[in-house]
Structure formats: C-alpha cells, structure tokens
Scaffold this active site. Structure first.
Site, PDB file in Angstrom:
ATOM      1  CB  CYS A 140      58.183 -52.288   8.494  1.00  0.00           C
ATOM      2  SG  CYS A 140      59.239 -53.737   8.423  1.00  0.00           S
ATOM      3  CG  HIS A 192      54.266 -54.383   7.307  1.00  0.00           C
ATOM      4  ND1 HIS A 192      54.561 -53.220   6.632  1.00  0.00           N
ATOM      5  CD2 HIS A 192      55.401 -55.119   7.293  1.00  0.00           C
ATOM      6  CE1 HIS A 192      55.804 -53.254   6.207  1.00  0.00           C
ATOM      7  NE2 HIS A 192      56.345 -54.404   6.598  1.00  0.00           N
ATOM      8  CD  GLU A 217      51.170 -51.717   6.570  1.00  0.00           C
ATOM      9  OE1 GLU A 217      51.218 -51.544   7.808  1.00  0.00           O
ATOM     10  OE2 GLU A 217      52.187 -51.866   5.870  1.00  0.00           O
TER      11      GLU A 217
HETATM   12  N1  GLN Z   1      64.303 -53.352   4.849  1.00  0.00           N
HETATM   13  C1  GLN Z   1      63.908 -53.510   6.197  1.00  0.00           C
HETATM   14  C2  GLN Z   1      64.219 -54.896   6.728  1.00  0.00           C
HETATM   15  O1  GLN Z   1      64.395 -55.817   5.980  1.00  0.00           O
HETATM   16  C3  GLN Z   1      62.443 -53.168   6.392  1.00  0.00           C
HETATM   17  C4  GLN Z   1      61.514 -54.053   5.650  1.00  0.00           C
HETATM   18  C5  GLN Z   1      60.111 -53.496   5.540  1.00  0.00           C
HETATM   19  O2  GLN Z   1      59.893 -52.310   5.681  1.00  0.00           O
HETATM   20  N2  GLN Z   1      59.155 -54.344   5.254  1.00  0.00           N
HETATM   21  O3  GLN Z   1      64.279 -55.097   7.924  1.00  0.00           O
END
Ligand code: GLN
Length: 526
Positions: free
Chosen positions: A377, A503, A505
């Site tokens: 992410c 994600h 995970e």
């Molecule tokens: N802050 C980033 C976004 O909002 C990544 C978010 C995250 O890593 N879950 O896109």
C-alpha cells in the site's frame, strides 16, 4: 440447532481473549458453522479512525468493513470471510438506537439501556445467526469484567440463557493466574475475584481459562473450581506459548472439547494434524532469514499484526525461521546502517508524512543493492515516488498526501475522493479485483490473471505518470480492469522487487500463505 458461546475476560486486558475465542472456534469449525461476533465498548463507529499505535492494526474485510484486529484471528483460525456487521461497537449500537428513536419506533416510550439497548444487541446476535445460518455463534465481549463500557453487552449475554435455554449457551471466562516469584506459587485469588464480579452481574461461567506461564496445578484447579462453582475439569490452562497457533492444541489437551460437547450436547471432532505439522515445520527449520520492517508504528508490534502473521505462515510453509528487525523510519539518518546484512525489506502501509523520507531511503537501498523488497500500500506509493525521483529523475516527486505542492505528483488522490471531509470509511476499502500481466512475477506467484485483495487507501499512482515509469523499467504488473488504477508494480531486473496497492497480508493463512509474501520470503532465502 443454534448454540451460543460467550467469551469474557477478567483481571487484566491483553490476556488473549481474541485468540482464546478463535481457538475455541477452531476446534469446532470442521463440523459446525461458527460465526464470530465481537462486541467493543468504545463509541467510535469502527476502529478506522483510531491510531494503530493505540489500538493495533485496523483489520479490513472483503466487504470494506474496518474492524477490530481480532477479526484477523477469527479469519485465520476459522477459515472464513467475516463481515463488518459482526463487529458490534457502542458507536454503531447507539447510532441505531438514535435513528430508531427519531423515527418514532419506540412509540412514546422512554428509551432505556435495559431493555431497549440490550434488546437491540440481542437482536443483532440472532439476526446474524439467521443470516449466516450459523450452528454456533461465538460472542467475544471486549474489555475486562468491571469495565463500564461493556456492561450492556454482558447484560445482553446474560439474558441469552433465559432466552435460549442453558444447554444452548456456554459462558467462558478468561482470567490470569500469576506465579508469585518469591514463593514460586500459582495464585488463584485474582481469578476468584474476577469470577465474583461476573457473578454479581448474574453470569455463572461454565469454563474458566486461567492464563498462566505454566500448566495449572491440580491443586489450583481444585481451588478455582470450588470457589467458582464449577467442576475441576472445566478449569483449563491458557498456557503462555511461543506460537499462538498452539493454543487450540493446548485447549484440546486440557480437555475443553469434552466440557463444551457435554454442556452444549454436541459432538466435536477436529483433525489437528495439519496444523501440528505446519507448526513443527517452523520449529525445526534450519534456515534463518532476517526481514526488516521499515515503518513509523514500530513501537507497537500489534500495528503490523497481519504482516507478522503472514511471515509466520511463510515460515511454516518454507521451513525457514524469520527474524524481524524493526526499523523506525522517522530517523532517516540511521536507515542504511540498520539495513546492513538483512535478507529482505518490507515497507508496510502508513499515513501522513512523518517517516516517509526514511521509507524512500530504505526502498532505494533495497533497489540498488538487489535486496528482496515487498511494498504494501503506502509501501508501493513510496516505491513509485523513490523510482520517479532517482530513476526517472523527476526531482522532488512525491505523493500529494505528503507534499501537496510537489512538482511531480506521482501519487495523487482519486478525483472522486477529493471532496470527502468525513473521516470514517471514506477510503477505497475492501476487496477489489486486479488484472495481472502474464510474464510477470506477480502472475507467477498468484498463477492467475485475475486476483482479489483488500484495500484501504485514498491515494493512487497518478495515471499521468504511468508512461514514464514504464519507460524507465518499472512493470505495472497488475491494474484495475480499465488500466487506470495501478495494483501491482515490479522491477523485472531485480531479484525480487514487488509492491502492491493492496494489503495481501489480510488474507494470509497458515495453510495458504499470501502469494506475495511467499515469493518474498523465498527470495530472501536465496
Ligand atoms: N496513506 C496512503 C493512502 O491513503 C496509504 C494507505 C495505506 O498504506 N493503507 O493512500
């Protein structure tokens, strides 16, 4: 047949109520459809707005629900896909009560905690059971007995016994049995007092699990049994273990299956062989790799719970021990020195600007030194920014989340998110499909052209920069169907340099590790 198992905790927090509940669920799950419900006392609607350092990781479900991290344990231990609705919070409960009151549903009555709120809570229990066609509903009540904010859940759970009959509900209470070092003796008093509190609320536990660093002695079990009105066999050790996947085995060995089956009049047969073998695999592993996790929430490991879990799953399936090295990216001067000698680097999810230069430094180090890298992410976003700066030579390239005035906004907010001001649940949340390029590492790992992973973010790789990134050698190996949203990137010339906007995970399990983690650890082993 609908049965309820209610799990409460006493003495102190952090005893592993979620794991205990999930372990009980695991033992029942081959034969029965077990649906977990977690009751949290806080007034937030969901944990999505809470700082992970305070509350641990925010777990995201397929349906986009942001829920308590215990749902991670439930999914991994029960092999199911959970739903947002199964996480009750007082925020949600009171929202609904107020809506009902405004609609006039209460027909002029005074709206009270009992019966209106407790009835609503019970309605949720039954509604979920019915919707899911559950055999067993596993209700975990958050917090510790005596906490004011969980009293209404406890009262609702108490009433269940009258509603469904005592053979259809089982109360499990998890407490703490300390060993006083001066006398080296297991102590039952905290358990007695906790159970007395529970009895004052009208709940007689049927099983008491005593968390302890050793197996509970017979003498202590007898004492707890006598003071708490239960049979000695119903006092179970909640042993401290080095590996939480061993808890179902500990419970089984302590005879919990007999107690549950006798009380609920059900037959339980669970095959624990596969899990036992997978756990043995990682214990007997000879190979050892060190993985650095570079983030800013490193003071609380729970903030990265699912990442740690996913690595554990790989450890079992690849016969390899994994040592974690926590690298706090807020001090960017010490990044390279800490990364010397590590076998792989993970840059996990995150929000806000603090620590981002450090993350980019870690990514640069991985890229230039051919060290396996996995970006998750925010990790993908930082990898794109780093590549744009140092390979595409777009000086100062950044995400507009970090630098709203950057000349090269390689990561930018989605146009449809631009006007959102409310904080909860406004991100791109939940499961989305990605379409994968054949001839990519990602395809090799998933072995599929279409994959679904969970998301939680607002920002995306800016489509205006797709071309320059590709020209300079970054493969956009997975995108949304229209090609606009980048889901996976990789550097084909690198040993293993893969990142995803999702994600993965969150969907890893002991029997089926997340493919990207699996590929990453395998690369670390080489
Ligand atoms: N802050 C980033 C976004 O909002 C990544 C978010 C995250 O890593 N879950 O896109």
């Amino acid at each position: 047949m609908l049965k309820f198992i209610v799990v409460t905790g006493g003495v102190l927090s952090g005893l592993g109520k979620g794991i205990a509940a999930a372990s009980i669920g695991h033992l029942l799950s081959d034969k029965y459809k077990v649906i977990p419900i977690k009751c949290d006392g806080y007034l937030n609607v969901d944990p999505g707005t809470m700082n992970p350092v305070e509350h641990g990781e925010v777990f995201v479900l397929d349906d986009g629900g942001e829920v308590d991290m215990d749902f991670g344990h439930y999914e991994r231990f029960l092999g199911i896909t959970c739903k947002f609705k199964w996480n009750l919070t007082m925020g949600k409960v009171f929202n609904e009560i107020r809506e009902k009151e405004r609609r006039g549903d209460y027909l002029g009555k005074t709206v009270q905690y009992v019966p209106h709120v407790t009835n609503l809570i019970k309605e949720k229990f039954f509604e979920i059971a019915k919707e899911e066609d559950a055999d067993i509903v596993l209700i975990e009540i958050g917090g510790t007995i005596g906490d004011m904010e969980n009293e209404l859940y406890l009262e609702a759970a108490r009433q269940l016994k009258n509603d469904v009959g005592s053979e259809n509900v089982l109360y499990v209470h998890l407490t703490y049995v300390p060993i006083l070092s001066a006398v080296n003796e297991q102590k039952s008093k905290p358990t007695q007092q906790s159970v007395h509190l529970l009895l004052q609320k009208g709940v007689q536990p049927d099983i008491i699990i005593g968390r302890c660093s050793e197996y509970l002695e017979d003498r202590i079990k007898e004492k707890i049994a006598q003071f708490c009105n239960i049979k000695k066999e119903a006092v179970i050790t909640g042993l401290d273990v080095d590996d939480l996947y061993k808890i179902p085995m500990v419970f089984e060995q302590e005879g919990i299956i007999n107690i549950i089956s006798r009380h609920l009049k059900i037959r339980i047969n669970k095959d624990l062989h596969k899990w036992k073998e997978l756990i043995r695999n990682r214990e007997s592993a000879k190979k050892n790799v060190t993985v650095a996790i570079c983030g800013k929430y490193t003071q609380l490991e729970d903030s990265y719970a699912s990442i740690i879990e996913s690595l554990n799953h790989c450890s079992s399936n690849l016969n390899c021990k994994i040592s974690l090295k926590w690298v706090d990216t807020t001090d960017e001067t010490k990044i390279e020195s800490q990364l010397k000698g590590v076998d792989g680097i993970i840059v996990p999810g995150g929000f806000g600007s603090r620590g981002t230069e450090g993350k980019m430094k870690a990514i640069k180090y991985a890229r230039e030194n051919n060290i396996p890298f996995l970006g998750l992410c925010f990790g993908l976003q930082m990898a794109v920014a780093e590549f744009a700066r140092n390979v595409c030579k777009l000086e100062g390239a950044n995400s507009t989340e970090i630098d709203p005035k950057t000349k090269y906004p390689v990561i930018d907010i989605l146009p449809e998110q631009k006007n959102v001001t409310s904080k909860g649940g406004t991100m791109r949340l939940g499961a989305y499909d990605a379409y994968i390029l054949k001839n990519s590492k990602v395809y090799e790992l998933y072995n599929s052209v279409k994959v679904s992973e969970r998301h939680r973010h607002r920002y995306e790789v800016n489509p205006e920069y797709h071309k320059v990134l590709q020209e300079k050698g970054m493969l956009l190996s997975g995108t949304s169907q229209d090609g606009k949203l980048v889901e996976f990137i990789e550097l084909p010339k690198h040993k293993f340099f893969v990142a995803t906007q999702a994600h993965p995970e969150l969907k890893s399990s002991l029997d089926k590790p997340a493919p990207l983690f699996y590929g990453f650890v395998k690369a670390c082993m080489k």
